[in-house]
Design a protein around this motif. Structure first.
Motif, PDB file in Angstrom:
ATOM      1  N   ILE A  53       0.841  -1.201   0.000  1.00  0.00           N
ATOM      2  CA  ILE A  53       0.000   0.000   0.000  1.00  0.00           C
ATOM      3  C   ILE A  53       0.880   1.256   0.000  1.00  0.00           C
ATOM      4  O   ILE A  53       0.603   2.226  -0.704  1.00  0.00           O
ATOM      5  CB  ILE A  53      -0.974  -0.029   1.202  1.00  0.00           C
ATOM      6  CG1 ILE A  53      -1.963  -1.190   1.012  1.00  0.00           C
ATOM      7  CG2 ILE A  53      -1.715   1.291   1.342  1.00  0.00           C
ATOM      8  CD1 ILE A  53      -2.847  -1.476   2.195  1.00  0.00           C
ATOM      9  N   HIS A  54       1.963   1.205   0.764  1.00  0.00           N
ATOM     10  CA  HIS A  54       2.919   2.329   0.813  1.00  0.00           C
ATOM     11  C   HIS A  54       3.510   2.599  -0.586  1.00  0.00           C
ATOM     12  O   HIS A  54       3.464   3.727  -1.090  1.00  0.00           O
ATOM     13  CB  HIS A  54       4.033   1.975   1.812  1.00  0.00           C
ATOM     14  CG  HIS A  54       5.104   3.012   1.933  1.00  0.00           C
ATOM     15  ND1 HIS A  54       5.135   3.929   2.960  1.00  0.00           N
ATOM     16  CD2 HIS A  54       6.192   3.286   1.161  1.00  0.00           C
ATOM     17  CE1 HIS A  54       6.188   4.716   2.807  1.00  0.00           C
ATOM     18  NE2 HIS A  54       6.850   4.352   1.724  1.00  0.00           N
ATOM     19  N   GLU A  55       4.025   1.551  -1.209  1.00  0.00           N
ATOM     20  CA  GLU A  55       4.624   1.720  -2.542  1.00  0.00           C
ATOM     21  C   GLU A  55       3.559   2.147  -3.556  1.00  0.00           C
ATOM     22  O   GLU A  55       3.841   2.867  -4.511  1.00  0.00           O
ATOM     23  CB  GLU A  55       5.330   0.441  -3.009  1.00  0.00           C
ATOM     24  CG  GLU A  55       6.444  -0.069  -2.085  1.00  0.00           C
ATOM     25  CD  GLU A  55       7.565   0.938  -1.811  1.00  0.00           C
ATOM     26  OE1 GLU A  55       7.712   1.898  -2.574  1.00  0.00           O
ATOM     27  OE2 GLU A  55       8.270   0.750  -0.798  1.00  0.00           O
ATOM     28  N   GLY A  77       1.214   4.233  -2.984  1.00  0.00           N
ATOM     29  CA  GLY A  77       1.143   5.694  -2.870  1.00  0.00           C
ATOM     30  C   GLY A  77       2.223   6.366  -3.711  1.00  0.00           C
ATOM     31  O   GLY A  77       1.967   7.354  -4.406  1.00  0.00           O
ATOM     32  N   HIS A  78       3.440   5.805  -3.696  1.00  0.00           N
ATOM     33  CA  HIS A  78       4.517   6.358  -4.530  1.00  0.00           C
ATOM     34  C   HIS A  78       4.159   6.214  -6.016  1.00  0.00           C
ATOM     35  O   HIS A  78       4.399   7.117  -6.816  1.00  0.00           O
ATOM     36  CB  HIS A  78       5.842   5.636  -4.261  1.00  0.00           C
ATOM     37  CG  HIS A  78       6.471   5.986  -2.949  1.00  0.00           C
ATOM     38  ND1 HIS A  78       6.697   7.281  -2.555  1.00  0.00           N
ATOM     39  CD2 HIS A  78       6.931   5.212  -1.924  1.00  0.00           C
ATOM     40  CE1 HIS A  78       7.267   7.291  -1.355  1.00  0.00           C
ATOM     41  NE2 HIS A  78       7.414   6.049  -0.947  1.00  0.00           N
ATOM     42  N   ALA A  79       3.601   5.060  -6.364  1.00  0.00           N
ATOM     43  CA  ALA A  79       3.243   4.820  -7.768  1.00  0.00           C
ATOM     44  C   ALA A  79       2.181   5.826  -8.232  1.00  0.00           C
ATOM     45  O   ALA A  79       2.256   6.353  -9.348  1.00  0.00           O
ATOM     46  CB  ALA A  79       2.736   3.392  -7.942  1.00  0.00           C
ATOM     47  N   ALA A  99       7.303  13.421  -0.988  1.00  0.00           N
ATOM     48  CA  ALA A  99       7.156  12.102  -1.624  1.00  0.00           C
ATOM     49  C   ALA A  99       6.618  11.095  -0.612  1.00  0.00           C
ATOM     50  O   ALA A  99       5.731  10.285  -0.919  1.00  0.00           O
ATOM     51  CB  ALA A  99       8.491  11.633  -2.182  1.00  0.00           C
ATOM     52  N   GLU A 100       7.120  11.166   0.615  1.00  0.00           N
ATOM     53  CA  GLU A 100       6.671  10.205   1.627  1.00  0.00           C
ATOM     54  C   GLU A 100       5.267  10.514   2.152  1.00  0.00           C
ATOM     55  O   GLU A 100       4.646   9.658   2.774  1.00  0.00           O
ATOM     56  CB  GLU A 100       7.679  10.115   2.773  1.00  0.00           C
ATOM     57  CG  GLU A 100       8.982   9.409   2.390  1.00  0.00           C
ATOM     58  CD  GLU A 100       8.799   7.969   1.896  1.00  0.00           C
ATOM     59  OE1 GLU A 100       7.945   7.250   2.436  1.00  0.00           O
ATOM     60  OE2 GLU A 100       9.507   7.579   0.950  1.00  0.00           O
ATOM     61  N   VAL A 101       4.781  11.717   1.900  1.00  0.00           N
ATOM     62  CA  VAL A 101       3.389  11.994   2.263  1.00  0.00           C
ATOM     63  C   VAL A 101       2.471  11.167   1.370  1.00  0.00           C
ATOM     64  O   VAL A 101       1.469  10.589   1.827  1.00  0.00           O
ATOM     65  CB  VAL A 101       3.051  13.502   2.118  1.00  0.00           C
ATOM     66  CG1 VAL A 101       1.565  13.746   2.344  1.00  0.00           C
ATOM     67  CG2 VAL A 101       3.870  14.334   3.096  1.00  0.00           C
ATOM     68  N   ALA A 102       2.835  11.071   0.085  1.00  0.00           N
ATOM     69  CA  ALA A 102       2.012  10.298  -0.853  1.00  0.00           C
ATOM     70  C   ALA A 102       1.856   8.857  -0.369  1.00  0.00           C
ATOM     71  O   ALA A 102       0.767   8.285  -0.415  1.00  0.00           O
ATOM     72  CB  ALA A 102       2.649  10.330  -2.242  1.00  0.00           C
ATOM     73  N   SER A 103       2.959   8.272   0.097  1.00  0.00           N
ATOM     74  CA  SER A 103       2.922   6.859   0.485  1.00  0.00           C
ATOM     75  C   SER A 103       2.367   6.655   1.891  1.00  0.00           C
ATOM     76  O   SER A 103       1.555   5.759   2.132  1.00  0.00           O
ATOM     77  CB  SER A 103       4.331   6.283   0.385  1.00  0.00           C
ATOM     78  OG  SER A 103       5.239   7.099   1.086  1.00  0.00           O
ATOM     79  N   MET A 104       2.772   7.510   2.825  1.00  0.00           N
ATOM     80  CA  MET A 104       2.306   7.333   4.205  1.00  0.00           C
ATOM     81  C   MET A 104       0.826   7.673   4.340  1.00  0.00           C
ATOM     82  O   MET A 104       0.101   7.024   5.094  1.00  0.00           O
ATOM     83  CB  MET A 104       3.138   8.202   5.151  1.00  0.00           C
ATOM     84  CG  MET A 104       4.547   7.680   5.332  1.00  0.00           C
ATOM     85  SD  MET A 104       5.536   8.854   6.293  1.00  0.00           S
ATOM     86  CE  MET A 104       6.865   7.791   6.825  1.00  0.00           C
TER      87      MET A 104
HETATM   88 ZN   LIG Z   1       8.426   5.446   0.824  1.00  0.00          ZN
END
Ligand SMILES: [Zn+2]
Length: 567
Positions: free
Chosen positions: A354-356, A358-360, A382-387
């Motif tokens: 699910i985290h990855e 968000g990056h995708a 960038a980490e906001v998108a995944s988290m």
């Molecule tokens: Zn990440």
């Protein structure tokens, strides 16, 4: 001379450097005018993306099959023959572009970054940067060779870490002590690496005319939107607001485990003595159920994931010959992401997927930005998108909406996730505060004894609790800074996770009152790529880029309330 760019990167896989040269010559020899600047930049951007895509392809090939010798050769050839040459040609183009004083529309943010790159560039620092990277490799070699004999088998310390989840307390204690003793054997060797690497970093700052390495690194990491003082404020707020909440969680753990005091080996085991969750058996099941979850969050995101499935942009299952770990990378010219994982059926696999994801989605949502440098997103966002995706997806983990779990299992997974968020901030503060101290007091930090002392002081400030007994563990606590690879590999890069988590929590908080709007904002912010300041990106996501008491109080009370509701 034909300087028409190839239509796709597939034909470039085996190109040697001389095939790339005409394209760079063309860019270098073109006169720049207000009329052609956008086309020139687009050509440079497309060329960079094509090269980037070759890089992605040759790298991915080495990870999906580590026994593929040809792939290895191709990858190394790319690094040695292409990458380095590209960097030096790009440096020339950057200077040409900046000297022209021209710029395409909507290019202020990439321009800001490029100016700073050119300014930081110093030929004196090139050999120092190489030595720095070599020392990090030496550090890796030491850590990588740390093995112990466990149950008649030689295992790495990483392979020993799942023992911390086992319900047998004696076994956990033995494993913890065995790992600690092994780590301490390398104490003086890592101290030596630290002294060398710190000296190099002091010279790097000096060569570029910066007061200290922190100031140099700040510029290098393009931290334009926050200052070292902002980080120090963040630490203080964590101490004031999060540490007491972490303490409450430790008390709950202690009581549930029926212990007088927790020991360091009691911090990961399930407090109710339950077996680990088993969300799926086959990687195909992980893929399908995560697709359901993403579609439940938002139909556009579900469609993006559908494209990834269709085009074979997912390699999720663990199999022999695959490289370890997981990542999400990008084919920049096609504007498509690729996710690599080694799923074996644990909840952490679900979380990673699910985290990855968000990056995708970041890649899909920002695909319309014309220039590659506009899509270069800093880690703080960038980490906001995944988290945020981890949190937005959490209501859909149950099987009645296509997910993996019963209501009870899902609640357990969500509580564990939220508790980890709380426990992470104080640890992050130790790692970050240590580096602020080391690089602004380098004369003291050159003595590893002082580093031990400083780390212990920070450990007491952020991590010690009346509920944990650390007696007898003083040495392993004091050398905790040996155990965080970021300190050696990517100095100062860590606080980003703490910042992004705070952004993610706020997005999730918004979704609890207006889910549609929160997700709409999330997508709009992702659509900006890296082409806005951090405060602007956070604002587009409907949240604030700040780390003060107020923001942390909001996060803490939201998490506490949710944990109560799920319990
Ligand atoms: Zn990440």
């Amino acid at each position: 001379m034909n300087h028409t760019l190839p239509k796709d990167s597939s034909q470039m896989m085996d190109w040697s450097w001389d095939k790339y040269i005409p394209f760079f010559d063309f860019l270098e020899n073109s006169g720049l005018t207000t009329k052609n600047i956008s086309d020139w930049m687009k050509y440079w951007s497309d060329l960079s993306e094509l090269i980037g895509e070759v890089g992605t392809s040759v790298y991915v090939s080495t990870t999906v099959d580590t026994t593929d010798e040809e792939a290895k050769v191709r990858y190394h050839r790319f690094l040695e023959d292409i990458s380095e040459n590209v960097s030096s040609r790009n440096q020339i183009l950057k200077i040409k572009f900046l000297e022209s004083k021209l710029s395409p529309d909507n290019f202020e943010i990439p321009l800001r970054g490029m100016k700073s790159e050119v300014e930081l560039f110093s030929t004196d620092n090139l050999p120092l940067l190489t030595s720095d990277a070599k020392l990090s490799k030496e550090y890796d070699a030491i850590i990588g060779s740390q093995t112990v004999n466990w149950e008649d088998e030689e295992v790495t310390l990483t392979r020993l870490s799942p023992v911390m989840l086992e319900t047998n307390r004696n076994k956990r204690e033995n494993a913890w002590k065995l790992a600690s003793a092994r780590r301490l054997e390398d104490r003086s060797e890592i101290n030596e690496i630290w002294k060398k690497i710190l000296k190099i970093r002091m010279s790097i700052a000096d060569n570029s005319g910066y007061d200290d390495y922190r100031a140099w690194r700040w510029e290098y990491l393009k931290r334009f939107d926050y200052t070292p003082d902002d980080c120090l404020i963040f630490h203080e707020s964590i101490e004031k607001i999060i540490v007491p909440l972490a303490n409450k969680l430790l008390q709950k753990r202690k009581e549930a485990l029926g212990l007088e005091k927790l020991k360091p080996w009691d911090l990961s085991v399930d407090i109710f003595g339950r077996d680990a969750l088993v969300p799926f058996e086959e990687a195909s099941e992980l893929e399908e159920k995560c697709h359901n979850i993403f579609s439940s969050v938002d139909s556009d995101l579900g469609n993006h994931f559908g494209i990834m499935r269709e085009k074979g942009l997912l390699d999720l299952g663990n199999r022999k010959g695959k490289a370890p770990g997981g990542y999400c990378t990008e084919y920049p010219y096609q504007r498509l992401p690729f996710i690599f994982m080694n799923a074996v059926g644990t909840h952490s696999d679900v979380q990673t997927m699910i985290h990855e994801g968000g990056h995708a989605f970041h890649v899909f949502e920002s695909a319309d930005l014309p220039y590659t440098s506009q899509r270069d997103v800093g880690m703080e966002f960038a980490e906001v998108a995944s988290m945020a995706m981890e949190l937005l997806a959490s209501p859909f983990l149950t099987e009645n909406v296509g997910g993996f779990y019963s209501e009870e299992e899902s609640a357990r997974a969500r509580i564990e996730h939220l508790e980890k968020v709380i426990m992470f901030w104080p640890y992050m503060a130790v790692v970050d505060a240590f580096q602020h101290w080391a690089y602004t007091n380098p004369a003291e930090a050159l003595d590893p004894n002082n580093c031990d002392e400083e780390w212990t002081k920070l450990w007491k400030r952020f991590q010690m609790s009346d509920h944990i007994d650390y007696t007898g563990c003083e040495d392993i606590i004091a050398t905790g800074w040996h155990n965080k690879l970021h300190i050696y590999h990517v100095p100062f890069y860590y606080v980003e996770y703490g910042m992004a988590q705070l952004g993610a929590i706020q997005i999730w908080g918004n979704s609890l009152s207006d889910e549609k709007k929160a997700i709409q904002n999330y997508k709009s912010a992702l659509g900006l790529g890296g082409n806005a300041t951090l405060p602007e990106l956070y604002e587009a996501a409907g949240v604030k880029f700040s780390f003060d008491d107020k923001t942390l109080e909001y996060a803490a009370s939201l998490i506490e309330k949710q944990i109560k509701e799920l319990s």
